[in-house]
Scaffold this active site. Structure first.
Site, short mmCIF file in Angstrom:
data_model
loop_
_atom_site.label_atom_id
_atom_site.label_comp_id
_atom_site.label_asym_id
_atom_site.label_seq_id
_atom_site.Cartn_x
_atom_site.Cartn_y
_atom_site.Cartn_z
CG ASP A 140 -1.67 -1.29 1.40
OD1 ASP A 140 -2.72 -1.45 0.78
OD2 ASP A 140 -1.18 -2.17 2.14
NE ARG B 166 -1.39 -2.04 -4.75
CZ ARG B 166 -2.07 -3.05 -4.24
NH1 ARG B 166 -2.68 -2.94 -3.07
NH2 ARG B 166 -2.14 -4.20 -4.90
#
Length: 316
Positions: free
Chosen positions: A150, A153
């Site tokens: 995450d 990203r």
């Protein structure tokens, strides 16, 4: 006898085989053993990877094996378990994967394994807690992949938005690897300059753009699963990054699923936070000074995980 690094990989599905391929390409470990219920698949992967050895940066011994091979492993990486289906949340997987993990961990520990566990299977925070409970190992030596993907990203999308190399973006996603995760905007920067200052200098900037970036981070897995059925390249590279930090004793700060024993005001939970990772596992949790809103969202993330875990772990 010369000591060599050995990684044992449990599960050679999409994530596991992608991890093995990325690990071989970076030449990080001297030995890699592949273990899967589907022995033919594990054997086929070992054969296929071995055929690429002439092109790899270093010599790696690769074979398919059994849980007995974990006895001499420095690191056991678990990617096995039921995968997330379209329309299914990571937390929907908790009961079936906890049951699968109990059997896996018991067999690994029966081999005499005394290294570090790295868990990637979802829901990763809860399953990392399960591995810690079932193994009896110190909390420092059980690590989940947490929000490492995450965070990657997040940094990628921020770099794309501000037209800056993603490797120069410093920002974290913390909390559950899932729907209650949160961005730590209060500590997000590019080259030491706050994101808010970068925003002032972007001509077409709109405040909702940053909100949309986070939503795209949080929901990225759903979008990928809709298109190709599973996510595996990104998380595989994240696992290799963690493997390198462990085997090479790097003391790198990475957002992993770590045990909290009072940090962030929380106890008895594994959840995604920045932590210093080295050859001993998690050296320390990095406790960020969160603002009021971030503290509230992080507490909510902890509570959601605990509410989900409660009924499952009461059975064990």
């Amino acid at each position: 006898m010369v000591k060599v690094n050995r990684v044992a990989l449990i599960g050679t599905g999409f994530v596991g085989s992608s991890y093995a391929f990325a690990l071989l390409n970076q030449g990080i470990t001297e030995e890699l053993v592949l273990i899967d219920l589907n022995e033919a698949k594990a054997e086929g992967d070992a054969m296929d990877l071995n055929h690429g050895l002439p092109f790899s940066p270093s010599r790696t011994k690769i074979w398919y094996g059994s849980y007995n091979d974990c006895s001499q492993a420095d690191l056991v990486v678990i990617t096995a378990g039921a995968s997330q289906k379209p329309g299914e949340t990571r937390l929907d997987l908790v009961e079936k994967n906890t049951k699968i993990f109990k059997g896996i961990v018991e067999q690994i520990m029966a081999s005499g394994f005394d290294g570090i566990f790295l868990v990637a299977t979802n829901p990763v925070d809860i399953l990392t807690y399960a591995v810690w409970k079932f193994s009896g190992l110190p909390k420092e030596r059980v690590i989940g992949s947490g929000t490492i993907l995450d965070t990657a990203r997040f940094r990628f999308l921020l770099g794309e938005y501000f037209d800056v190399d993603t490797r120069n973006v410093h920002a974290y996603i913390i909390g559950e690897h899932g729907d209650t995760e949160l961005p730590v905007w209060s500590h997000a920067d590019i080259a030491g300059t706050k994101i808010s200052d970068w925003s002032k200098n972007k001509q077409d900037y709109k405040p909702e753009d940053l909100d949309n970036i986070f939503v795209n981070v949080r929901d990225a897995a759903y979008h990928i699963i809709e298109r190709k059925g599973a996510t595996y390249y990104g998380i595989a590279m994240g696992l290799v990054r963690l493997t390198k930090a462990i085997l090479q004793d790097e003391n790198s700060v990475l957002t992993v699923s770590a045990y909290l024993g009072g940090e962030y005001g929380q106890k008895d939970i594994y959840i995604g936070v920045p932590a210093v990772v080295n050859h001993s596992g998690i050296r320390q949790v990095v406790e960020l000074d969160l603002n009021v809103e971030e503290k509230q969202k992080f507490t909510n993330s902890v509570n959601v995980l605990k509410q989900t875990m409660g009924p499952v772990f009461s059975k064990y």
